[in-house]
Design an enzyme around this catalytic site. Sequence first.
Site: not given
Length: 342
Positions: A198-199
């Site tokens: 994810c980020t």
Amino acid sequence: MILHNRVNGKVLKEKIKASDEKRITLSFYKYVKLSDPQNFRDKLYHDYSHLGIFGRIYVAHEGINAQISVPAERYEEYEEYMSNSEELQGAHLNSAIEDDGKSFFKLKIQVRKKILADGLNDTSFDVTNKGVHLTAEDFNKLAEDPNTILLDMRNHYETEVGHFKNAICPDVDTFRESLPIIENMLEDKKDKNLLMYCTGGIRCEKASAYYKHKGFKNVFQLKGGIIEYARQVNEQGIENKFIGKNFVFDERLGERISDDVISHCHQCGKPCDDHTNCKNDGCHLLFIQCKECAEKYEGCCSEECVDIIHLPEEEQKKIRQGINKGRQVFKKGRSEKLTFKK
């Protein structure tokens, strides 16, 4: 001391745009039990204000989730503050890849039920039984394994502009939507390597524990997310398997990881990966817009919104009265106004 901002946001935006102060954009999270989130929030606001920190921070009984910018000249002082904080020490600070120092223009700290809207009952499984954290190099190796399922834990507007090669990118608006969808999708693949990213890592931190609870045998996650991956790739000369931009939740709305442009302007269809928010405050739609369309539509998503922004401010206020877009700006990109939406 007043523990919230009282200056108009537009004024603060213009001030940060005109400033030549060097600032460093950071993000971090930490799952830590906070007995009194409101008291912790107030102390944090007081301390961060004195350090000149801007950003958006969520605090809850389960911990803290933060995206901030720190004055460069006070960065060492900030690191010392973090290491001396019983609640915050040990949190990994992710540094932005593309940083103009203008990612945030004010400090906003909110107390929430959760630091991540995941829709999960944390008492039903062991949230500390997480997946194996991998460096960029080890992530690349495992991603090449034919027994690996590479999974993007982000939302549709994020994956549209950038993702890892061969990753499964669920077409969802929110993280909480993705969890059951992925579980059903991979129900018969629980013996595979489940490799998530994810980020900045926070979504995988919770999702990895959840999927281990659901019977997935081999669960891995990218340590520090895409942000840390890009840093390691740049510093260590590792092959970059991420294509396009990494969407970020601040004024920049994205930082380039590779030169590939994999998305299109939502208004004309030309290759483009620049997100923006419609300039009509009663709309504020998040969408992809090229420079030509930005000029043609004056930063708006439609001719209807262009007409509205030219009305007197009082008329605009009447039109948007009762409309609260709030954080909905990050759930958009699907409007019927957009001819070339995903």
